[in-house]
Design a protein around this motif. Structure first.
Motif, short mmCIF file in Angstrom:
data_model
loop_
_atom_site.label_atom_id
_atom_site.label_comp_id
_atom_site.label_asym_id
_atom_site.label_seq_id
_atom_site.Cartn_x
_atom_site.Cartn_y
_atom_site.Cartn_z
N LEU A 164 8.50 -12.68 10.38
CA LEU A 164 8.17 -12.28 8.98
C LEU A 164 7.33 -10.94 8.94
CD1 LEU A 164 8.24 -13.33 6.06
CD2 LEU A 164 6.03 -14.45 6.59
N LEU A 165 6.68 -10.61 9.73
CA LEU A 165 5.92 -9.65 9.94
C LEU A 165 6.89 -8.16 9.91
CD1 LEU A 165 3.13 -8.34 10.00
CD2 LEU A 165 3.03 -8.59 12.47
N TYR A 166 7.90 -8.60 10.98
CA TYR A 166 8.99 -7.29 11.03
C TYR A 166 9.63 -7.32 9.64
CZ TYR A 166 13.21 -5.25 12.58
OH TYR A 166 14.22 -4.50 12.72
N PHE B 242 0.52 7.23 8.75
CA PHE B 242 -0.34 6.39 9.21
C PHE B 242 -0.32 4.79 9.21
CE2 PHE B 242 -4.36 3.78 8.08
CZ PHE B 242 -5.07 3.82 9.30
N LEU B 243 0.22 4.49 7.61
CA LEU B 243 0.59 3.19 7.24
C LEU B 243 1.66 2.49 8.33
CD1 LEU B 243 0.03 3.09 3.51
CD2 LEU B 243 -1.31 2.06 5.15
N LEU B 244 2.90 3.47 8.38
CA LEU B 244 4.01 3.01 9.12
C LEU B 244 3.43 2.79 10.41
CD1 LEU B 244 6.84 2.23 8.85
CD2 LEU B 244 7.28 4.98 9.42
N GLY B 245 2.83 3.71 11.13
CA GLY B 245 2.36 3.68 12.68
C GLY B 245 1.40 2.40 12.80
N ALA B 246 0.86 2.14 12.00
CA ALA B 246 -0.34 0.88 11.81
C ALA B 246 0.39 -0.39 11.85
CB ALA B 246 -1.50 1.09 10.95
N GLY B 247 1.36 -0.38 10.78
CA GLY B 247 2.17 -1.67 10.79
C GLY B 247 2.96 -1.90 11.79
N THR B 248 3.56 -0.69 12.60
CA THR B 248 4.46 -1.04 13.69
C THR B 248 3.59 -1.37 14.84
OG1 THR B 248 5.87 0.99 13.01
CG2 THR B 248 5.89 0.15 15.21
N VAL B 249 2.59 -0.83 15.01
CA VAL B 249 1.78 -1.31 16.33
C VAL B 249 1.25 -2.74 15.91
CG1 VAL B 249 -0.44 -1.00 17.54
CG2 VAL B 249 0.84 0.95 16.74
N VAL C 159 10.18 -3.92 4.74
CA VAL C 159 9.91 -3.65 3.11
C VAL C 159 9.05 -2.36 3.03
CG1 VAL C 159 8.95 -4.53 1.26
CG2 VAL C 159 10.36 -5.97 2.60
N GLY C 160 7.97 -2.44 3.61
CA GLY C 160 6.80 -1.29 3.49
C GLY C 160 7.53 0.27 3.92
N ALA C 161 8.31 0.05 5.06
CA ALA C 161 9.15 1.30 5.42
C ALA C 161 10.17 1.69 4.13
CB ALA C 161 9.83 1.12 6.55
N SER D 65 0.71 -1.02 -0.04
CA SER D 65 0.00 -0.05 0.02
C SER D 65 0.80 1.32 -0.10
CB SER D 65 -0.95 -0.05 1.33
OG SER D 65 -0.36 0.02 2.42
N SER D 66 1.94 1.14 0.46
CA SER D 66 2.93 2.42 0.50
C SER D 66 3.41 2.91 -0.91
CB SER D 66 4.13 2.10 1.52
OG SER D 66 4.96 1.04 0.89
#
Length: 512
Positions: A390-392, A350-357, A397-399, A6-7
């Motif tokens: 794997l989520l990390y 928003f995307l980075l924050g949501a993914g991190t949480v 990759v998203g960041a 999405s990023s």
């Protein structure tokens, strides 16, 4: 990967484009000219050359798999499957050991082939993981309305696979030890398989198939790995909560149905596991009931352990390979002509924050349910981190894609420098991982030679009628063997004796 995909959607600037409205009503569907195509600074030969590094590293790792020999839990799996079949092992898991039906099925599938099954496991599981991550990357790019030069999705998927498998503190237990890989390494990647039908679906029938697949995969996942099930539930819950913030209206309902089907499947599978006699036995054996797991002291200790784990992950520079792959993904992709993205315009913070949480919550909950079994050793048991690792990696990759997207809006010179820097980081990570992998391969080769020699001798002596024989423990990367320090007998000893049709084995420091 969802955050990463999405990023890379580059939002349009006001007043640009043809004036046609998207289906989500959020502006023109044609992006600004500077983001319409990949950077031209990337030479045609550079991508194939760069791609050979992670693929070559994976190929080398697969080849080293021929040196894998049974150890730890596998000593007990082998005679059970040999003498009674896969169904007997599945039943043993369900009624006695841990309740994991799906886990028993996968373990039985490779144990059925004896030593050869252990040698081929790395190749088969590695190819499956790479293929699934490649498919997810391609389909997410399509969902985001992006197009990429041939090879870019494979580069991203191979870098993710390489970092996920080989940046671990103990690559042997992460990748080469089949019993661990089934539970903690392959499991999170197999969970991604449920996303492929959804991302592929273009019709009502396809979406029905996607929901059904999510249900089936969820049930299997619930009986395969408790930790991966927790991670999947957290991710699905996050998608349900953020549905309106990241997806276009036309796909929200389908995504919600898919998420709910996945949650239902995991719930059914987890219920099957938790109500099994094997799971009750395991909880009683380790005093890992709900009361002890969620006691304030246990929660606090789990948090301390998780913070130590995060410190280890955040200071491992090799995970920057995933960040670099994300940067290249954003810089080398362009907009797909005539394709309306299913994702809303990107909101980076928003995307980075949501993914991190999402990652932090999933990782902590995994530590909470693992702590009663491992105690403080969870900090030095990196294989138990893989369920959320794997989520990390996907978050990185998203960041990286968000960073590449920001750099892409600057001058062409900036794009050239960023592309070169991303490629250089991928090279550095692959080279940095190659040396320890080579050292591990040599250790595995030495153990395999000694193991084969001892194996032949034990078989010959057992065939001649021997009932009690000496055994020298042969360990690699801290793997468990039938005897601990000073020859103290530990649990695999009984299984080793059973494997060789002996009454018992004794400790020796010398090979026969």
């Amino acid at each position: 990967m969802a955050a990463g995909a999405s990023s890379v959607v580059i939002p349009e600037q006001p007043g640009e484009g043809t004036g046609r409205k998207r289906e989500n009503g959020r502006g023109p569907s044609v992006p600004p000219a500077h983001s319409a195509r990949p950077a031209r600074s990337w030479p045609g030969y550079a991508l194939p050359v760069l791609l050979t590094l992670p693929l070559g590293l994976l190929g080398s790792a697969f080849w080293l798999g021929r040196h894998v020999r049974p150890s730890a839990d596998e000593w007990c799996f082998l005679p059970s499957v040999r003498d009674h079949g896969i169904a007997a092992l599945v039943g043993k898991f369900y009624f006695t050991d841990n309740g994991r039906l799906g886990n028993g099925l996968l373990v039985g599938a490779y144990a059925k082939f004896g030593v050869a099954g252990h040698q081929w496991f790395g190749l088969v599981s590695g190819v499956v993981m790479l293929g699934l991550l490649w498919a997810v990357t391609v389909l997410l790019l399509r969902l985001a309305g992006r197009t990429a030069p041939r090879g870019v999705p494979l580069l991203v998927a191979s870098m993710v696979t390489v970092v996920f498998l080989f940046a671990s503190l103990n690559t042997y237990k992460t990748f080469y030890w089949p019993a661990s890989s089934v539970s903690h390494t392959a499991a999170p990647v197999l969970a991604c398989a449920a996303a492929v039908p959804l991302l592929w679906a273009r019709s009502r029938r396809g979406r029905v198939v996607a929901a059904a697949s999510a249900l089936v995969v969820g049930v299997f996942l619930g009986t395969l790995s408790e930790e991966t099930s927790v991670v999947a539930l957290v991710v699905l819950t996050a998608l349900l909560l953020l549905n309106r913030q990241i997806l276009a209206p036309r796909v929200r309902a389908h995504a919600r149905v898919w998420c709910l089907a996945g949650v239902a499947g995991i719930g059914i599978g987890t219920l099957l596991l938790l109500t099994s006699p094997g799971s009750r036995n395991r909880r009683a054996r380790f005093d890992a009931g709900t009361a002890s797991m969620f006691a304030p002291e246990s929660l606090a200790d789990s948090l301390d352990g998780y913070l130590d784990i995060l410190g280890t992950l955040l200071t491992n520079w090799q995970y920057l390979g995933a960040l670099a792959a994300g940067v290249l993904l954003a810089l080398l992709t362009g907009n797909r002509e005539g394709r309306v993205p299913a994702l809303l315009p990107c909101r980076p913070l928003f995307l980075l924050g949501a993914g991190t949480v999402t990652f932090l919550v999933a990782g902590y909950l995994c530590t909470v349910i693992t702590y009663p079994l491992f105690g403080s050793h969870v900090v030095v048991a990196p294989r138990t981190w893989n369920d959320y690792l794997l989520l990390y990696v996907a978050l990185l990759v998203g960041a990286g894609a968000l960073l590449g997207r920001a750099l892409r809006g600057h001058t062409r010179r900036t794009g050239v420098v960023a592309t070169a820097a991303g490629a250089a980081m991928c090279v550095a990570v692959c080279v940095g991982l190659a040396f320890p992998l080579g050292e591990l391969g040599e250790q595995m080769r030495v153990r395999a030679e000694k193991w084969d020699h001892q194996d032949r001798w034990l078989r010959e002596q057992a065939a001649q009628g021997a009932r009690v024989l000496p055994y020298r423990p042969l360990s690699v990367s801290g793997m468990g063997e039938p005897f601990g320090q000073r020859g103290i007998r530990v649990w695999p000893a009984r299984c080793v004796a059973e494997y060789y049709h002996l009454k018992r084995i004794t400790y020796t420091e010398r090979l026969p």
